[in-house]
Design a protein around this motif. Structure first.
Motif, short mmCIF file in Angstrom:
data_model
loop_
_atom_site.label_atom_id
_atom_site.label_comp_id
_atom_site.label_asym_id
_atom_site.label_seq_id
_atom_site.Cartn_x
_atom_site.Cartn_y
_atom_site.Cartn_z
N GLU A 91 0.82 -1.24 0.09
CA GLU A 91 0.11 0.09 -0.05
C GLU A 91 1.01 1.15 -0.09
O GLU A 91 0.35 2.27 -0.13
CB GLU A 91 -1.05 -0.08 1.21
CG GLU A 91 -1.94 -1.10 1.21
CD GLU A 91 -2.75 -1.09 2.66
OE1 GLU A 91 -2.58 0.06 3.34
OE2 GLU A 91 -3.61 -2.06 2.68
N GLY A 92 2.17 1.02 0.30
CA GLY A 92 3.01 2.26 0.14
C GLY A 92 2.96 3.28 1.34
O GLY A 92 3.01 4.32 1.18
N SER A 93 2.67 2.63 2.68
CA SER A 93 2.19 3.24 3.54
C SER A 93 3.04 2.97 5.02
O SER A 93 3.10 1.67 5.13
CB SER A 93 0.82 3.46 3.94
OG SER A 93 0.16 2.04 4.35
N LEU A 94 3.06 3.64 6.01
CA LEU A 94 3.72 3.32 7.25
C LEU A 94 2.65 3.03 8.08
O LEU A 94 2.43 4.10 8.95
CB LEU A 94 4.87 4.25 7.91
CG LEU A 94 6.07 4.69 6.63
CD1 LEU A 94 6.85 5.82 7.18
CD2 LEU A 94 6.62 3.45 6.34
N ALA A 95 1.98 2.09 8.05
CA ALA A 95 0.53 1.96 8.63
C ALA A 95 0.59 2.08 10.14
O ALA A 95 -0.45 3.03 10.74
CB ALA A 95 -0.24 0.56 8.19
N LEU A 96 1.40 1.36 10.68
CA LEU A 96 1.28 1.37 12.23
C LEU A 96 1.81 2.72 12.78
O LEU A 96 1.17 3.28 13.51
CB LEU A 96 2.35 0.13 12.86
CG LEU A 96 2.20 0.26 14.38
CD1 LEU A 96 0.79 0.14 14.88
CD2 LEU A 96 3.16 -0.81 14.68
N GLN A 97 2.77 3.24 12.28
CA GLN A 97 3.22 4.46 12.82
C GLN A 97 2.11 5.52 12.53
O GLN A 97 1.98 6.64 13.30
CB GLN A 97 4.44 5.04 12.05
CG GLN A 97 5.03 6.20 12.87
CD GLN A 97 5.44 6.02 14.17
OE1 GLN A 97 6.03 5.03 14.77
NE2 GLN A 97 5.05 6.77 14.94
N ASP A 98 1.56 5.63 11.05
CA ASP A 98 0.68 6.61 10.96
C ASP A 98 -0.57 6.47 11.84
O ASP A 98 -1.14 7.68 12.20
CB ASP A 98 0.17 6.39 9.37
CG ASP A 98 1.04 6.77 8.31
OD1 ASP A 98 2.09 7.46 8.72
OD2 ASP A 98 1.01 6.39 7.07
N PRO A 122 -4.27 -6.01 10.83
CA PRO A 122 -2.89 -6.30 11.24
C PRO A 122 -2.60 -4.93 12.33
O PRO A 122 -2.01 -5.34 13.38
CB PRO A 122 -1.76 -6.56 10.33
CG PRO A 122 -2.78 -6.76 9.14
CD PRO A 122 -3.99 -6.07 9.30
N VAL A 123 -2.64 -3.77 12.06
CA VAL A 123 -2.49 -2.77 12.52
C VAL A 123 -3.24 -2.65 13.77
O VAL A 123 -2.99 -2.23 15.08
CB VAL A 123 -2.67 -1.31 11.86
CG1 VAL A 123 -2.51 -0.24 12.80
CG2 VAL A 123 -1.77 -1.26 10.59
N GLN A 124 -4.58 -3.04 13.85
CA GLN A 124 -5.89 -2.99 15.00
C GLN A 124 -5.13 -3.82 15.86
O GLN A 124 -5.19 -3.41 17.17
CB GLN A 124 -6.89 -3.47 14.52
CG GLN A 124 -7.58 -2.49 13.60
CD GLN A 124 -9.15 -3.23 13.21
OE1 GLN A 124 -9.49 -4.20 13.45
NE2 GLN A 124 -9.75 -2.54 12.51
N ARG A 125 -4.69 -4.92 15.76
CA ARG A 125 -4.12 -5.80 16.65
C ARG A 125 -2.90 -5.39 17.39
O ARG A 125 -2.58 -5.35 18.47
CB ARG A 125 -3.70 -7.39 15.96
CG ARG A 125 -5.07 -8.05 15.78
CD ARG A 125 -4.81 -9.35 15.17
NE ARG A 125 -3.89 -9.57 14.00
CZ ARG A 125 -4.43 -9.60 12.82
NH1 ARG A 125 -5.76 -9.48 12.47
NH2 ARG A 125 -3.82 -9.61 11.70
N GLN A 126 -1.98 -4.60 16.43
CA GLN A 126 -0.84 -3.92 17.30
C GLN A 126 -0.89 -2.88 18.05
O GLN A 126 -0.38 -2.69 19.11
CB GLN A 126 0.08 -3.77 15.89
CG GLN A 126 0.86 -5.00 15.17
CD GLN A 126 1.77 -4.44 14.08
OE1 GLN A 126 1.18 -3.85 13.18
NE2 GLN A 126 2.94 -4.63 13.99
N LEU A 127 -2.07 -2.21 17.67
CA LEU A 127 -2.56 -1.15 18.44
C LEU A 127 -2.89 -1.38 19.82
O LEU A 127 -2.43 -0.84 20.88
CB LEU A 127 -3.26 -0.22 17.70
CG LEU A 127 -3.00 0.58 16.41
CD1 LEU A 127 -4.24 1.21 15.83
CD2 LEU A 127 -2.04 1.69 16.99
N GLY A 186 -11.98 -3.39 22.35
CA GLY A 186 -11.32 -4.49 21.74
C GLY A 186 -10.83 -4.16 20.45
O GLY A 186 -10.34 -3.20 20.11
N THR A 187 -10.61 -5.59 19.71
CA THR A 187 -10.03 -5.47 18.26
C THR A 187 -11.19 -5.62 17.38
O THR A 187 -11.57 -6.54 17.46
CB THR A 187 -9.07 -6.30 18.12
OG1 THR A 187 -7.98 -6.13 19.48
CG2 THR A 187 -8.23 -6.37 16.95
N PRO A 188 -11.55 -4.53 16.70
CA PRO A 188 -12.55 -4.77 15.69
C PRO A 188 -12.65 -5.89 14.64
O PRO A 188 -13.64 -6.37 14.41
CB PRO A 188 -12.67 -3.47 14.91
CG PRO A 188 -12.08 -2.49 15.70
CD PRO A 188 -11.09 -3.06 16.58
#
Length: 265
Positions: A91-98, A122-127, A186-188
């Protein structure tokens, strides 16, 4: 007890405190020194240059391509001045840091909730694995649901209500019925675990003779068999149980309906 403006302001103040603490933590986390940034940028530029020259002088494409790709990542690191926790090349993005940056800059509980809900799975779970973020997002979710309930039921809603040895997120009392509302963001992208659901259906609510029903509000949905099991446990104590999913204003009507079904005589 009637819901008052000071009470709502108190809930907002608590959320703002948690948000401010998390924002400061995020600002200090993952920053690179000026020297490190310069070295990364220089190294990345050199790798891109070498890779570009090699493309025209060799018949092997894999090596030059790798040099250019790695060099580009290093240049991005140097330019941004922060560590990359998750790089999504597709996706060309820094998803978690964004997502973390959005949470840090959020001006309202609604923005916090939408950032978590709209993030890739994946980002939801990491957050939610980050204790500070999980605490802030859960606090924001409880505040958002509390405001929605107040808009829907007015003075019939109480917040942070003591019941037995615990405190309920919200309680709606209308037409002689008393409904406890418990929230859990929770994690959606993941179903709620059996242990978490069981903890939300607290024994204190089931033992209290003034409570008629319990409604669980979450951004994640559990399996139907879990709901049925907890519904049966509540029924054995003479209580009703409902579960509704809320991820944004489009779910306001279903939230209201989930509570109103328990308020009829």
């Amino acid at each position: 007890m009637i819901t008052t403006a000071p009470e709502r302001s108190g809930r907002l103040a608590r959320w703002r405190t948690v948000r401010a603490q998390r924002a400061e933590s995020l600002r200090r986390a993952g920053r690179l020194t000026t020297r490190t940034r310069a070295l990364l940028t220089l190294l990345g530029t050199a790798m891109i240059g070498v890779g570009g020259v090699a493309v025209f002088k060799t018949k092997v494409e894999a090596g030059p391509t790798a040099l250019i790709t790695i060099g580009a990542v290093l240049v991005v690191l140097g330019a941004m001045g922060r560590q990359i926790s998750s790089l999504n090349l597709k996706e060309g993005s820094l998803a978690l840091q964004d997502a973390k940056d959005e949470l840090s800059a959020a001006d309202s509980p609604e923005q916090v909730v939408q950032t978590v809900v709209s993030a890739p799975p994946p980002v939801q779970r990491q957050l939610q694995q980050d204790v500070d973020i999980a605490m802030m997002s859960e606090s924001a979710y409880a505040k958002v649901i509390a405001d929605v309930l107040t808009d829907q039921f007015g003075d019939a809603v109480q917040h942070d209500v003591p019941i037995g040895d615990v405190r309920a997120d919200s309680v709606v009392t209308l037409r002689g019925k008393r409904v406890v509302v418990e929230t859990r963001l929770g994690t959606p992208s993941r179903p709620m675990s059996p242990d978490v659901l069981r903890r939300l259906v607290r024994p204190a609510y089931l033992d209290d003779e003034t409570v008629h029903a319990v409604v669980i509000v979450s951004a994640s949905a559990p399996g139907s068999y879990l709901i049925e099991r907890e519904r049966q446990r509540a029924a054995e104590r003479g209580k009703s149980l409902s579960y509704t999913t809320w991820t944004g204003p489009e779910d306001n009507q279903s939230l209201q309906h989930a509570i109103e079904v328990h308020l009829h005589p």
